[in-house]
Design a protein around this motif. Structure first.
Motif, short mmCIF file in Angstrom:
data_model
loop_
_atom_site.label_atom_id
_atom_site.label_comp_id
_atom_site.label_asym_id
_atom_site.label_seq_id
_atom_site.Cartn_x
_atom_site.Cartn_y
_atom_site.Cartn_z
N SER A 150 36.44 36.54 33.79
CA SER A 150 36.76 37.95 33.57
C SER A 150 36.44 38.77 34.81
O SER A 150 37.15 39.72 35.13
CB SER A 150 36.08 38.50 32.32
N ILE A 151 35.39 38.39 35.55
CA ILE A 151 35.10 39.14 36.78
C ILE A 151 36.19 38.90 37.81
O ILE A 151 36.64 39.83 38.50
CB ILE A 151 33.72 38.75 37.34
N PHE B 131 38.54 41.82 39.54
CA PHE B 131 38.55 42.16 40.96
C PHE B 131 39.87 41.89 41.66
O PHE B 131 40.01 42.21 42.83
CB PHE B 131 37.39 41.47 41.68
N ILE B 132 40.84 41.30 40.96
CA ILE B 132 42.13 41.06 41.61
C ILE B 132 42.74 42.36 42.16
O ILE B 132 43.02 42.45 43.35
CB ILE B 132 43.10 40.31 40.67
N PRO B 133 42.91 43.40 41.33
CA PRO B 133 43.51 44.61 41.88
C PRO B 133 42.68 45.22 43.01
O PRO B 133 43.24 45.71 44.00
CB PRO B 133 43.58 45.57 40.69
N THR B 134 41.35 45.18 42.88
CA THR B 134 40.49 45.75 43.91
C THR B 134 40.68 45.03 45.23
O THR B 134 40.80 45.65 46.29
CB THR B 134 39.01 45.63 43.49
N LEU B 135 40.73 43.69 45.18
CA LEU B 135 40.86 42.93 46.43
C LEU B 135 42.27 43.07 47.00
O LEU B 135 42.45 43.06 48.22
CB LEU B 135 40.52 41.46 46.18
N ILE B 136 43.27 43.22 46.12
CA ILE B 136 44.63 43.43 46.62
C ILE B 136 44.68 44.73 47.41
O ILE B 136 45.22 44.79 48.52
CB ILE B 136 45.64 43.46 45.46
N ASN C 200 28.84 52.51 45.38
CA ASN C 200 30.25 52.15 45.27
C ASN C 200 30.64 51.89 43.82
O ASN C 200 30.24 50.90 43.24
CB ASN C 200 30.50 50.90 46.12
N PRO C 201 31.43 52.80 43.24
CA PRO C 201 31.75 52.64 41.82
C PRO C 201 32.50 51.33 41.53
O PRO C 201 32.31 50.72 40.49
CB PRO C 201 32.62 53.86 41.50
N ASP C 202 33.33 50.90 42.50
CA ASP C 202 34.10 49.68 42.29
C ASP C 202 33.23 48.46 42.06
O ASP C 202 33.59 47.56 41.31
CB ASP C 202 34.97 49.40 43.53
N ASN C 203 32.09 48.42 42.74
CA ASN C 203 31.25 47.23 42.67
C ASN C 203 30.24 47.25 41.54
O ASN C 203 29.32 46.45 41.51
CB ASN C 203 30.53 47.01 44.00
N GLN C 204 30.40 48.22 40.62
CA GLN C 204 29.48 48.25 39.48
C GLN C 204 30.19 47.95 38.19
O GLN C 204 29.57 47.70 37.18
CB GLN C 204 28.87 49.64 39.33
N LEU C 205 31.53 48.03 38.23
CA LEU C 205 32.28 47.85 36.99
C LEU C 205 32.65 46.39 36.81
O LEU C 205 33.21 45.77 37.71
CB LEU C 205 33.54 48.72 37.03
#
Lengths: 267, 278
Positions: free
Chosen positions: A162-163, A167-172, B90-95
């Protein structure tokens, strides 16, 4: 182009399919794939197609979404279709005079294969459109739980999955940013020989990896601050359980499956 | 609530090097319901200090107590994390989750709270940060300020007594920054939570009950905002700014006007100037 990926795109609406238990959906999906390959005559194909159509309508996901999901594999479908049309032995189609002739049998086979592929993709996306990734991994975890006794870390696997999806969209997005930054400084990703282009990827991949590691580190600290302590004691916001909708779905599906097998034996 | 006594912390340095203290003999008490801002320029040790408050880092010397629990005592490991929540930069790295409400549910899920209780906590936390309408959205489609509010909701759902914010607005645009600060003030005023805000924005520190200024791992000033920001020259020498209005008054006073030197808001400044020119 990077925005087109539909992988794991959950459609947060309410439908009978959304309400089903992920375990039912996963198991029925597997059976449905078997069904798609069991169909071997016209009646069977019609039945499978109609059933898939019913799933699409029941999911209440806009049909447009399903077709968008087909786009990335369009090439594969066309490619196999063309191979089938030309390489299947049988009655020639006297339309054009090519060295390798088209055959009627090839045309039929190509149609069947294309249909199968399309149905396959559509039913799989029906699962991901109607199930949030967390619930999906929950379902997979529960389905795998018998193996936990053999020492398989099912909970950790599900968490990792699930992690990764999260993170797929974030890394894209990040890749896109790095590519732009490197291009702005004169990096060239598009020209030259294959080897040159592969080499050109290094200045993109290295920052991407470093940032991914940093993210992982921060995420771990954030998870620890929120009392993450591994699997055993956890509870869930949406505890999954079988409900009447699951029994109804399973019954309908088994009926369909029986009909399909009857058709296969009789015709 | 939180008490640090002679707190020292050294990052692992190579053996040949002298030990470098990121925190050097820090004494600090945060009382229940208080809003403390910690200021300082990069590398002054403020983030290191924050990480001691919920046991993410353990002191090399001295003690940290959270609600009377020693952070070094393993028996309190989870209780301490449950009492003091942390929100990071960084909000991205907490969710962790792909749906807002599932992310907010993460902490109570970890604590083994029953499902219906989790549902209640999640709904309430999301309403507190004003994100209830977006509970079914995917986090990556939200703005920075919204993501950070979801992260805050995720901590609130754990029902801590205190929340430590480690530069929560550093990566946000002005709009997101305002949203987050408003949420923090709401937590303090309506939920009566203890808040520790690590920041380098003076405008944010002004809103606190108490401001702690750090430099080179030590606490330099620890006082109410008015008294802290009136020391313009000292703050400047530490590489810090003062709020724009305060600086304006400072410069006006230097040029020969006689304004009070503890002005922090535009309104105060305007009033004082009006008085002066009447």
């Amino acid at each position: 182009m990077l925005k087109d990926i539909t992988l794991g795109q959950f459609f947060p609406i309410d439908s009978p399919l959304h309400r089903m238990d992920p375990r039912t959906k996963i198991l029925l999906l597997i059976l449905h794939i078997v069904a798609i390959f069991l169909a071997n005559n016209t009646a069977g194909y019609v039945l499978v197609t109609l059933f898939t159509l019913m799933i699409m309508l029941l999911s209440r996901v806009p049909l447009k979404m399903y077709f968008r999901g087909l786009k990335p594999i369009l090439f594969v479908i066309i490619f196999t279709a063309v191979l089938n049309i030309f390489l299947t032995p049988g009655t020639k189609i006297e339309l054009f005079n090519y060295e390798t002739p088209m055959t009627w049998e090839g045309l039929v086979l190509a149609g069947k294969m294309a249909l199968r592929l399309v149905l396959l993709i559509i039913t799989s996306s029906a699962l991901t459109y109607t199930t949030s990734p967390i619930i999906l991994t929950d379902g997979i975890e529960k389905l795998l739980s018998p193996f936990a006794k053999l020492g398989l870390p099912t909970y950790e696997l599900a968490m990792m999955m699930s992690i990764a999806i999260r993170f797929i969209p974030t890394l894209i997005e990040e890749t896109d940013k790095i590519m732009k930054a490197q291009k702005a400084r004169g990096a060239d990703f598009e020209s030259g020989s294959v080897i040159r282009r592969v080499k050109a990827l290094a200045p993109m991949l290295i920052p991407l990896f470093i940032s991914a590691f940093r993210r992982a580190d921060e995420l771990a600290v954030a998870m620890e601050s929120r009392c993450y302590q591994g699997g055993s004691k956890r509870t869930r916001l949406n505890e999954i359980h079988f409900a009447s909708v699951d029994y109804v779905a399973a019954a309908i599906f088994l009926l369909f499956f029986a009909a399909l097998i009857t058709l296969r034996i009789l015709l | 609530m939180i008490k640090a006594e002679h707190l020292r912390y050294a990052y692992n340095a190579a053996e040949t090097e002298e030990l470098k203290f990121a925190l050097d003999d820090v004494d600090l008490t945060v009382s229940e319901g208080e809003f403390v801002a910690v200021l300082g320029h990069n590398g002054c040790g403020k983030s290191t200090l924050a990480k001691h408050f919920n046991g993410l880092l353990l002191p090399s010397g001295g003690k940290v107590y959270v609600s009377g629990m020693d952070t070094k005592d393993d028996a309190y490991y989870w209780d301490i994390r449950k009492t003091v929540g942390m929100v990071f930069q960084n909000p991205d790295n907490q969710l962790v989750a792909t749906v807002v409400e599932e992310d907010v549910a993460f902490a109570p899920e970890n604590l083994g709270v029953p499902s219906d209780e989790i549902r209640k906590r999640v709904d309430e936390a999301l309403k507190t940060v004003d994100m209830y309408e977006m509970r079914r959205h995917a986090p990556h489609l939200l703005s920075g300020g919204q993501k950070q509010r979801v992260a805050i909701a995720g901590v609130i759902a754990m029902e801590p007594k205190c929340i430590v914010f480690d530069e929560p607005t550093a990566m946000l645009d002005p709009k997101g920054r305002r949203e987050v600060i408003d949420t923090i003030l709401k937590l303090k005023n309506e939920k009566h939570m203890t808040v520790v805000l690590i920041t380098h924005y003076m405008e944010e520190a002004v809103k606190a009950d108490r401001v702690v200024v750090m430099d080179k791992g030590k606490i330099v000033i620890d006082d109410v905002p008015k008294k802290v920001f009136s020391q313009v020259r000292l703050l400047k020498s530490l590489g810090l700014d003062v709020p724009q209005v305060t600086e304006l008054c400072y410069l006006l006073n230097k040029a020969g006007l006689s304004l009070p030197n503890d002005i922090l808001t535009v309104q105060e400044c305007a009033d004082e100037l009006e008085k002066l020119f009447k």
